[in-house]
Design a protein around this motif. Sequence first.
Motif, PDB file in Angstrom:
ATOM      1  N   THR A 116       0.814  -1.218   0.000  1.00 36.96           N
ATOM      2  CA  THR A 116       0.000   0.000   0.000  1.00 36.96           C
ATOM      3  C   THR A 116       0.847   1.267   0.000  1.00 36.96           C
ATOM      4  OG1 THR A 116      -0.264  -0.221   2.400  1.00 36.96           O
ATOM      5  CG2 THR A 116      -2.073  -1.018   1.015  1.00 36.96           C
ATOM      6  N   ASP A 117       2.137   1.156   0.291  1.00 40.23           N
ATOM      7  CA  ASP A 117       3.056   2.297   0.190  1.00 40.23           C
ATOM      8  C   ASP A 117       3.774   2.317  -1.154  1.00 40.23           C
ATOM      9  OD1 ASP A 117       2.498   3.297   2.767  1.00 40.23           O
ATOM     10  OD2 ASP A 117       3.946   1.908   3.668  1.00 40.23           O
ATOM     11  N   ALA A 118       3.328   1.479  -2.094  1.00 40.30           N
ATOM     12  CA  ALA A 118       3.858   1.382  -3.459  1.00 40.30           C
ATOM     13  C   ALA A 118       5.256   0.756  -3.524  1.00 40.30           C
ATOM     14  CB  ALA A 118       3.829   2.725  -4.176  1.00 40.30           C
ATOM     15  N   ARG A 119       5.695   0.073  -2.459  1.00 35.70           N
ATOM     16  CA  ARG A 119       6.981  -0.639  -2.492  1.00 35.70           C
ATOM     17  C   ARG A 119       6.823  -1.961  -3.241  1.00 35.70           C
ATOM     18  NH1 ARG A 119       7.484   1.013   3.361  1.00 35.70           N
ATOM     19  NH2 ARG A 119       6.098  -0.754   3.600  1.00 35.70           N
ATOM     20  N   GLU A 120       7.782  -2.257  -4.089  1.00 36.78           N
ATOM     21  CA  GLU A 120       7.787  -3.510  -4.829  1.00 36.78           C
ATOM     22  C   GLU A 120       8.166  -4.652  -3.889  1.00 36.78           C
ATOM     23  OE1 GLU A 120      10.650  -2.423  -7.776  1.00 36.78           O
ATOM     24  OE2 GLU A 120       9.193  -1.217  -8.904  1.00 36.78           O
ATOM     25  N   GLN A 121       7.352  -5.686  -3.875  1.00 36.16           N
ATOM     26  CA  GLN A 121       7.552  -6.821  -2.971  1.00 36.16           C
ATOM     27  C   GLN A 121       8.050  -8.023  -3.775  1.00 36.16           C
ATOM     28  OE1 GLN A 121       7.678  -6.381   0.030  1.00 36.16           O
ATOM     29  NE2 GLN A 121       6.030  -5.125   0.837  1.00 36.16           N
ATOM     30  N   GLN A 122       9.364  -8.190  -3.848  1.00 41.22           N
ATOM     31  CA  GLN A 122       9.945  -9.298  -4.600  1.00 41.22           C
ATOM     32  C   GLN A 122       9.551 -10.657  -4.041  1.00 41.22           C
ATOM     33  OE1 GLN A 122      11.728  -6.552  -3.859  1.00 41.22           O
ATOM     34  NE2 GLN A 122      12.450  -5.829  -5.831  1.00 41.22           N
ATOM     35  N   LEU A 123       9.172 -10.684  -2.766  1.00 41.49           N
ATOM     36  CA  LEU A 123       8.760 -11.942  -2.141  1.00 41.49           C
ATOM     37  C   LEU A 123       7.244 -12.049  -2.080  1.00 41.49           C
ATOM     38  CD1 LEU A 123      11.436 -12.239   0.679  1.00 41.49           C
ATOM     39  CD2 LEU A 123      11.499 -13.107  -1.675  1.00 41.49           C
ATOM     40  N   ALA A 124       6.596 -11.433  -3.045  1.00 40.12           N
ATOM     41  CA  ALA A 124       5.149 -11.558  -3.276  1.00 40.12           C
ATOM     42  C   ALA A 124       4.968 -11.444  -4.782  1.00 40.12           C
ATOM     43  CB  ALA A 124       4.378 -10.470  -2.535  1.00 40.12           C
ATOM     44  N   ALA A 125       5.474 -12.455  -5.490  1.00 44.81           N
ATOM     45  CA  ALA A 125       5.543 -12.355  -6.946  1.00 44.81           C
ATOM     46  C   ALA A 125       5.512 -13.735  -7.600  1.00 44.81           C
ATOM     47  CB  ALA A 125       6.825 -11.625  -7.355  1.00 44.81           C
ATOM     48  N   ALA A 126       5.167 -13.737  -8.881  1.00 47.86           N
ATOM     49  CA  ALA A 126       5.268 -14.927  -9.722  1.00 47.86           C
ATOM     50  C   ALA A 126       6.448 -14.715 -10.668  1.00 47.86           C
ATOM     51  CB  ALA A 126       3.985 -15.138 -10.518  1.00 47.86           C
ATOM     52  N   TYR A 127       7.242 -15.755 -10.846  1.00 48.67           N
ATOM     53  CA  TYR A 127       8.429 -15.690 -11.692  1.00 48.67           C
ATOM     54  C   TYR A 127       8.453 -16.869 -12.656  1.00 48.67           C
ATOM     55  CZ  TYR A 127      10.271 -12.465  -8.192  1.00 48.67           C
ATOM     56  OH  TYR A 127      10.456 -11.395  -7.347  1.00 48.67           O
ATOM     57  N   ARG A 128       9.042 -16.654 -13.799  1.00 49.71           N
ATOM     58  CA  ARG A 128       9.360 -17.777 -14.670  1.00 49.71           C
ATOM     59  C   ARG A 128      10.501 -18.543 -13.994  1.00 49.71           C
ATOM     60  NH1 ARG A 128       6.191 -17.371 -18.491  1.00 49.71           N
ATOM     61  NH2 ARG A 128       5.479 -15.361 -19.273  1.00 49.71           N
ATOM     62  N   ARG A 129      10.321 -19.830 -13.840  1.00 46.68           N
ATOM     63  CA  ARG A 129      11.306 -20.644 -13.115  1.00 46.68           C
ATOM     64  C   ARG A 129      12.699 -20.475 -13.695  1.00 46.68           C
ATOM     65  NH1 ARG A 129      11.401 -24.954  -9.718  1.00 46.68           N
ATOM     66  NH2 ARG A 129       9.139 -25.201  -9.817  1.00 46.68           N
TER      67      ARG A 129
END
Length: 179
Positions: free
Chosen positions: A119-132
């Motif tokens: 909600t503070d617009a910070r990118e959350q790398q540990l809340a993401a989907a990635y190509r393996r």
Amino acid sequence: MEFDAVVLAGGGSTRFGGVDKAMLVLDGVTLLDRVLTATADAVSTVVVGPVRTTYRPVAWTVEDPPSGGPVAGIAAGLSHGTAPVVALLSCDLPWLTKEDVTTLLNGLGDHDGYGLRDTDAREQQLAAAYRRTALAEAIARVGDPSDKSVRRTLTGLDLAWSDPTRAGDDVDTWADFDD
């Protein structure tokens, strides 16, 4: 879209006075089980951290050596599953839902990863989907993953981000529960 879930739950919870953050309860459900509920549609789920009681069966692993930090945890988690997409999530996302995981998967498009902003617009790398493959290559580039920065490890990946959302809010202190 088929995906595997890697849930990081091995941190020391130092800002919680050593209390096991994954097992904190909000509205009758542990933080870990909230994330496991959101990822229930995964082909496989591995939790990186000590074995705990959870509402559904999952695989367990720990980084080698233990306490090597989140990048080492990601590396350990990636050794499980084979789906081409990995939902990489920390255990401290109490407002994450199945719909949010679907948003991550659908947002991936042609990107290497698609993540939530808090909600503070910070990118959350540990809340993401990635190509393996992209995630595995990023981990391989750092060599020994122990004590490496997640942000630096993922530099160079083509990442896209959601609009700010409560689902991206993690809890690092007791005050975060009051937001």
